[in-house]
Design an enzyme around this catalytic site. Sequence first.
Site, PDB file in Angstrom:
ATOM      1  N   ASP A 420       0.815  -1.206   0.000  1.00  0.00           N
ATOM      2  CA  ASP A 420       0.000   0.000   0.000  1.00  0.00           C
ATOM      3  C   ASP A 420       0.853   1.264   0.000  1.00  0.00           C
ATOM      4  O   ASP A 420       1.924   1.315   0.612  1.00  0.00           O
ATOM      5  CB  ASP A 420      -0.897  -0.010   1.248  1.00  0.00           C
ATOM      6  CG  ASP A 420      -1.753   1.224   1.366  1.00  0.00           C
ATOM      7  OD1 ASP A 420      -2.615   1.430   0.499  1.00  0.00           O
ATOM      8  OD2 ASP A 420      -1.550   1.989   2.324  1.00  0.00           O
ATOM      9  N   GLU A 473       1.190  -0.514  -5.141  1.00  0.00           N
ATOM     10  CA  GLU A 473       0.259   0.572  -5.412  1.00  0.00           C
ATOM     11  C   GLU A 473       1.100   1.850  -5.464  1.00  0.00           C
ATOM     12  O   GLU A 473       1.451   2.415  -4.434  1.00  0.00           O
ATOM     13  CB  GLU A 473      -0.812   0.683  -4.318  1.00  0.00           C
ATOM     14  CG  GLU A 473      -1.846   1.744  -4.653  1.00  0.00           C
ATOM     15  CD  GLU A 473      -2.388   2.494  -3.448  1.00  0.00           C
ATOM     16  OE1 GLU A 473      -3.373   3.219  -3.610  1.00  0.00           O
ATOM     17  OE2 GLU A 473      -1.813   2.356  -2.357  1.00  0.00           O
TER      18      GLU A 473
END
Length: 745
Positions: A420, A473
């Site tokens: 993330d 990401e």
Amino acid sequence: MGNEPVALAADDRMSPQEQEALATGLHGDPFSRLGRHPSGQTTIIRAFVPGSETVEVCTREGTKALCTLTRVDDRGLFEGTLAPSKARNGYRLRVSAGDHTWFYDDPYQYGPVIGDLDLHLFTEGTHERVYTCLGAHVCTHEGVMGTRFAVWAPGASRVALVGDFNHWNSAQHVMRSRGGSGIWELFMPGVSDGAHYKFCIFDQAGAQLPLKADPFAFGTEYRPNTASVVRAIDSHPWNDSRWMASRGARQHRAAPISIYEVHLGSWMRSWDAENPYLSYGELADRLIPYVKDMGFTHIELMPITEYPFDGSWGYQPVGLYSPTRRFGTPAEFKAFVDACHDADIAVLLDWVPGHFPADDHGLVKFDGTHLYEHADPRKGFHPDWNTLIFNFGRSEVANYLISNAHFWLEEYHLDGLRVDAVASMLYLDYSRKDGEWLPNEHGGNENYEAIAMLQAMNARAYGLNDGIITVAEESTAYPKVSAPAYDGGLGFGFKWNMGWMNDTLDYMSREPVHRRHHHHQLTFGIQYAFSENYVLPLSHDEVVHGKGSLISRMPGDRWQKFANLRAYFGFMWTHPGKKLLFMGGEFAQEREWDADNSLDWHLLEQADHKNVQNLVRDLNTLYRETPSLHRKDCEHDGFQWVDGGASSDNVISFLRWGGPDTRPCLVLCNFSPEVRQGYRIGMPYKGFWTERLNTDSHFYGGSDVGNGGGVEAEPVPWHIQPYSAMVTLPPLATVVFEYAPRQAS
């Protein structure tokens, strides 16, 4: 029976100050006094057992009393002597208070639990499995069953272990310091799986800090409670050897990868108001068959590493080594992963090394110093999330994170990690104004320490775990995210294509009459589509915070909204790149995602929603079974424009190639509500092209405009192709043709 009358040497006698320190838990080195110690021709036994009135030393089996200790402090401090031979094999204490008698196995009689090599590798920051020495581990030590505890707190003056096994008394079990390593350890005989515990840490000035959860805890209490829980995680009998041997081919960049992103807390809920969450076992029974039926190859779990605040969706973790107790125990989560593998479904975990919350029981000022985070808020504080940032440049902290990534892959057999907020880690000025950040040593904004940590994490993950993948990401143009570290890359296997997602969603949200002016948003992505190994994400981020659901962002009346979404899914599943869809999107959930409630499964009683679900299932089947649609997802020669410039028609057409042993596919997308009859399209080969999928089919709720099963390419050059055919383009639809020349009879 009393103490054997042997006088203690002067050096072995306790001063009143030492007695006070031991009885109050303030002694800096309790192992130097408590336990058993040779003294001339005898052995001293000292024990601190709060709440006791009498203490006898017995054989380890508890069958024979060896001596009675003398109480030297009313708070539970006892001492005595006996011949060395009598305690050679260890001892147990028989303790009495009032009418109660019990046995107590004194932890201070046992030696260190962490070896010198582990200490060296930890200090060096190169321990591949640092979680095997720190944390709580059920084990046999010196022939006795129990649990060994260890925690890193170099700034502490002392650390005590507290838990339900000592009534949370911080004076009773002060831990052993392992010197310059900063590690404190203690073996607790008799403590086993399920015990609750925390660390009571005193800073350098002796002030007690809030009780801290174990950073390496394998288990946690059900929130809102925050204690760590001893868990023996090595007892699961894995049955996925077939899967583990084959997953490398299943996760190769040439394989069909279609990911279903899931928030376990809201995919489906129970009717239990006190505990609305499905357990890992219930999820295995319901989620896995659903994903299998829908044709997805992967489940990506939003963070399940323990987190205190439901509203963070797991993105503010405290227990990085513990699967959240919301859904069950570590053993139950392993069984869930095993069941996924048995169904030929890979499991990815959303992993969050970019930040952590400042909850008192967590990592913030863990030993009274900024141990895990930067002291300077210009490097250690996240303004977007009001969270703290790991000090990636500290070797022990980097080792903590790198080992954690490997831990999930090795111990839980996970098939990959989606990392993330990578962009927030890469740039020192991420979401900061001038003066709010510190440049690197070259005056730039790159976070060299975070970059090095990510490279090392990927190198270790791929080096120690066959067949896994890591996915970033990353929302910027940072180069070579999915290139190996030895080639100057970050070492990820794949990267989310955020640019494609933003451009195409914006295009689809516009009325068709205006789309011709934004045609480049459909086509621009191909210019960089092969610069990385991309995943096309329609993730949870696109259906929260006022953005609405996917279906709500489509223009037009109800029929047009559903037609637009079907056409968009058809475009996505045929565009180069692996696929990711957030739960609910597959049946066109109408309201924005709410993490506190179940998906609206009742919508599947309506034909419009059921039809979209049927389309996604068929798209997954088509993608998986058609090599030209997946084999070269990440290679430039797998894509060829036929006509990417028909902006006035809102039409694009392209070819997908899978290599010399495959049949190409021709994809046509009509993002106009007009039916286009007699639309000539160039084709590379003469012969029959089968209509494999049409999102306007009545099976999906469309108007059933199509091409009667296929078209015949004739020798009429068009679109720089030697052949062409007249096709019918349905309104707001994607049509997929596959070359399928008829065999001569």
